[in-house]
Design a protein around this motif. Structure first.
Motif, PDB file in Angstrom:
ATOM      1  N   UNK A  44      -3.986  -5.567  75.246  1.00 41.55           N
ATOM      2  CA  UNK A  44      -5.122  -5.494  74.842  1.00 41.55           C
ATOM      3  C   UNK A  44      -6.277  -5.823  74.154  1.00 41.55           C
ATOM      4  N   UNK A  45      -6.992  -6.307  73.732  1.00 44.24           N
ATOM      5  CA  UNK A  45      -8.278  -7.421  73.444  1.00 44.24           C
ATOM      6  C   UNK A  45      -7.718  -8.516  72.884  1.00 44.24           C
ATOM      7  N   UNK A  61     -15.529 -15.305  86.415  1.00 40.11           N
ATOM      8  CA  UNK A  61     -17.059 -15.949  86.940  1.00 40.11           C
ATOM      9  C   UNK A  61     -17.574 -16.991  85.505  1.00 40.11           C
ATOM     10  N   UNK A  62     -17.462 -16.239  85.092  1.00 39.82           N
ATOM     11  CA  UNK A  62     -17.768 -17.104  83.384  1.00 39.82           C
ATOM     12  C   UNK A  62     -17.287 -17.527  83.121  1.00 39.82           C
ATOM     13  N   UNK A  63     -16.013 -17.105  82.951  1.00 38.14           N
ATOM     14  CA  UNK A  63     -14.881 -18.674  82.293  1.00 38.14           C
ATOM     15  C   UNK A  63     -14.700 -19.239  83.541  1.00 38.14           C
ATOM     16  N   UNK A  71      -0.902 -10.505  89.532  1.00 36.56           N
ATOM     17  CA  UNK A  71      -0.723  -9.251  88.991  1.00 36.56           C
ATOM     18  C   UNK A  71       0.413  -8.751  87.475  1.00 36.56           C
ATOM     19  N   UNK A  72       0.500 -10.361  87.456  1.00 36.92           N
ATOM     20  CA  UNK A  72       1.107 -10.742  86.180  1.00 36.92           C
ATOM     21  C   UNK A  72      -0.642 -10.304  85.206  1.00 36.92           C
ATOM     22  N   UNK A  73      -1.249 -11.203  85.494  1.00 32.50           N
ATOM     23  CA  UNK A  73      -2.357 -10.802  84.050  1.00 32.50           C
ATOM     24  C   UNK A  73      -2.216  -9.444  84.450  1.00 32.50           C
ATOM     25  N   UNK A  74      -2.386  -8.231  85.195  1.00 38.12           N
ATOM     26  CA  UNK A  74      -2.765  -6.860  84.832  1.00 38.12           C
ATOM     27  C   UNK A  74      -1.459  -6.849  84.041  1.00 38.12           C
ATOM     28  N   UNK A  75      -0.659  -6.997  84.249  1.00 34.94           N
ATOM     29  CA  UNK A  75       0.772  -6.208  83.460  1.00 34.94           C
ATOM     30  C   UNK A  75       0.353  -6.757  81.748  1.00 34.94           C
ATOM     31  N   UNK A 128     -13.180 -11.667  78.678  1.00 38.79           N
ATOM     32  CA  UNK A 128     -11.784 -11.720  79.465  1.00 38.79           C
ATOM     33  C   UNK A 128     -11.159 -12.990  78.376  1.00 38.79           C
ATOM     34  N   UNK A 129      -9.753 -11.782  77.608  1.00 38.44           N
ATOM     35  CA  UNK A 129      -9.067 -12.528  76.617  1.00 38.44           C
ATOM     36  C   UNK A 129      -7.915 -13.615  77.237  1.00 38.44           C
ATOM     37  N   UNK A 130      -8.363 -13.839  78.040  1.00 40.65           N
ATOM     38  CA  UNK A 130      -6.985 -14.982  78.609  1.00 40.65           C
ATOM     39  C   UNK A 130      -7.555 -16.069  78.065  1.00 40.65           C
TER      40      UNK A 130
END
Length: 255
Positions: free
Chosen positions: A210-211, A251-253, A200-204, A5-7
């Motif tokens: 992108x990645x 979960x892995x994050x 919802x912010x993360x989804x936006x 996940x790109x966070x």
């Protein structure tokens, strides 16, 4: 193994004397992607949102040392601390490095008490400061008000510069749309993010990013009135973490 996940980080800003550093340390040990932000503005030091010098140097630094590097700290400069940097004075930055801060955000806006009339001439000075402090990552608040400061870095990128998209200029207003991130430097997003809308912010943001890795930062939504005092609320941070880990499925994050 890197998480898919790109966070890059969850930024929780406005750590002040109301915070128990041992609780912050406990959160950091469990979730190393959390970054604690401290607002530095001398004329407001000791007020809610603005930690005292003794708190940072003694209590917070003690927790940082005990973390063995897992506690992430970011300095959010406001007011005269920004004006100093824009004049080329990096003496305060040197003290931050010794206290465990790895990132510095330059809040060069009028609402943050900065003399914005100097921005047109300050970009070259800021570049000199940045290039002379490679051990720090500098975050430039990217908005229309600060365009004259950050735009030159689009053409000539510094390796230790990132950009924070926050058109609300630190006032906690959720944007209607999110800007696709430029490719040449790391980016973050802020403005009106909190426990109720973080998913919802993360989804936006994902729809435009992108990645590419990004981080998010929040402040106003993390405050609570405790016995009549405006205080930083770690429980609200934990709600954000829980929603990100469980509802986004990271979960892995989350350790």
């Amino acid at each position: 193994m890197p998480h898919p996940y790109p966070l890059r980080a969850l930024g929780f800003c406005s750590i002040d004397d109301s915070c128990d550093p041992d609780i912050l340390l406990s959160v950091s040990r469990s979730y190393s992607f959390v970054e604690w932000g401290v607002l530095f503005r001398p004329d407001k030091e000791g007020e809610p949102r603005y930690a005292t010098e003794s708190y940072v140097k003694d209590k917070l630094y003690k927790a940082y040392k005990a973390s063995n590097g897992c506690m992430k700290l970011a300095a959010h400069l406001c007011g005269s601390r920004v004006n100093e940097v824009l004049r080329g004075d990096d003496s305060f930055l040197k003290t931050l490095v010794s206290l465990g801060f790895k990132r510095v955000q330059i809040n060069a806006t009028s609402v943050n008490g900065v003399d914005t009339s100097t921005l047109p001439s300050a970009s070259k000075i800021l570049r000199t400061v940045i290039s002379g402090n490679r051990e720090l990552e500098f975050i430039l608040q990217r908005s229309e008000e600060t365009r004259e400061l950050w735009e030159p870095f689009d053409a000539e990128v510094e390796g230790n510069v990132s950009m924070l998209f926050d058109e609300s200029k630190g006032t906690g207003v959720l944007p209607s749309t999110y800007t696709p991130p430029p490719s040449q430097y790391p980016v973050g997003y802020a403005g009106g993010i909190g426990p109720s809308n973080v998913v919802s912010v993360l989804e936006s943001i994902l729809k435009v990013s992108g990645e590419k890795d990004f981080w998010i930062d929040m402040e106003s939504s993390l405050r609570s009135n405790v016995d009549g005092v405006d205080s930083f609320d770690v429980m609200k941070c934990q709600r954000v973490i829980r929603r990100v880990c469980e509802e986004v499925g990271l979960y892995q994050f989350c350790s």
